[in-house]
Design a protein around this motif. Structure first.
Motif, mmCIF file in Angstrom:
data_model
loop_
_atom_site.group_PDB
_atom_site.id
_atom_site.type_symbol
_atom_site.label_atom_id
_atom_site.label_comp_id
_atom_site.label_asym_id
_atom_site.label_seq_id
_atom_site.Cartn_x
_atom_site.Cartn_y
_atom_site.Cartn_z
ATOM 1 N N ARG A 24 -5.207 0.827 -2.938
ATOM 2 C CA ARG A 24 -3.948 0.693 -2.196
ATOM 3 C C ARG A 24 -2.825 1.496 -2.857
ATOM 4 N NH1 ARG A 24 -4.110 -3.250 1.682
ATOM 5 N NH2 ARG A 24 -1.865 -3.585 1.589
ATOM 6 N N GLU B 95 0.870 -1.169 0.000
ATOM 7 C CA GLU B 95 0.000 0.000 0.000
ATOM 8 C C GLU B 95 0.907 1.219 0.000
ATOM 9 O OE1 GLU B 95 -3.639 2.173 2.402
ATOM 10 O OE2 GLU B 95 -2.900 0.254 3.122
ATOM 11 N N HIS C 54 -2.246 7.745 -2.651
ATOM 12 C CA HIS C 54 -1.212 8.135 -1.698
ATOM 13 C C HIS C 54 -1.180 9.641 -1.480
ATOM 14 C CE1 HIS C 54 0.327 7.924 -5.835
ATOM 15 N NE2 HIS C 54 0.848 9.098 -5.550
#
Length: 144
Positions: free
Chosen positions: A123, A88, A126
């Motif tokens: 995942r 992740e 970010h």
């Protein structure tokens, strides 16, 4: 579909992990957190994409360079974790070797971010910084 199968469906393959160019390692694990060393846009023959974005490299070309860096980072992550399904992405720091007037750093680093989301799904989403640099090692266009 596994992340590796997604890569195949996209016609992409993970490159070999490059040997460090100085006194560092490609990745480091601390508990359940994986840190990756920065990489530049490396062609299959080992040569690097070089130039100054906004001068002799377009933002669109640099986007593709950032995507190439993303593949290298995924390769390092897979080597560390064994499979990409365990990964992740938490934070990305993207640096663009650009002329001072260039302001589309986020669009360039999207090459890497878009790849991470395409391969890893949620995942791959970010936190991120995308910044311009006056220079990068060996004149590379992008380091992430």
């Amino acid at each position: 579909m596994t992340p590796e199968a997604k890569l195949v469906s996209m016609g992409l393959t993970l490159p070999d992990i490059p040997s460090p160019m100085a006194n560092y390692v490609p990745f480091k694990i601390c508990g359940d957190v994986l840190y990756l060393s920065g990489q530049g846009p490396r062609r299959n023959d080992g040569s690097m994409m070089v130039g100054k974005v906004g001068l002799n490299v377009t933002a669109e070309q640099a986007y593709e360079h950032a995507k190439l860096v993303g593949l290298g980072l995924l390769a390092a992550a897979k080597a560390a974790a064994g499979e990409l399904a365990k990964i992740e992405v938490l934070k990305v720091l993207g640096m663009v070797n650009a002329v001072p007037e260039f302001t589309d750093q986020p669009k360039v680093i999207n090459g890497c971010s878009d790849l991470f989301v395409a391969v890893l799904g949620e995942r791959g989403r970010h936190a991120r910084s995308a910044v311009g640099m006056g220079s990068l090692p060996m004149q590379i266009t992008v380091e992430i």
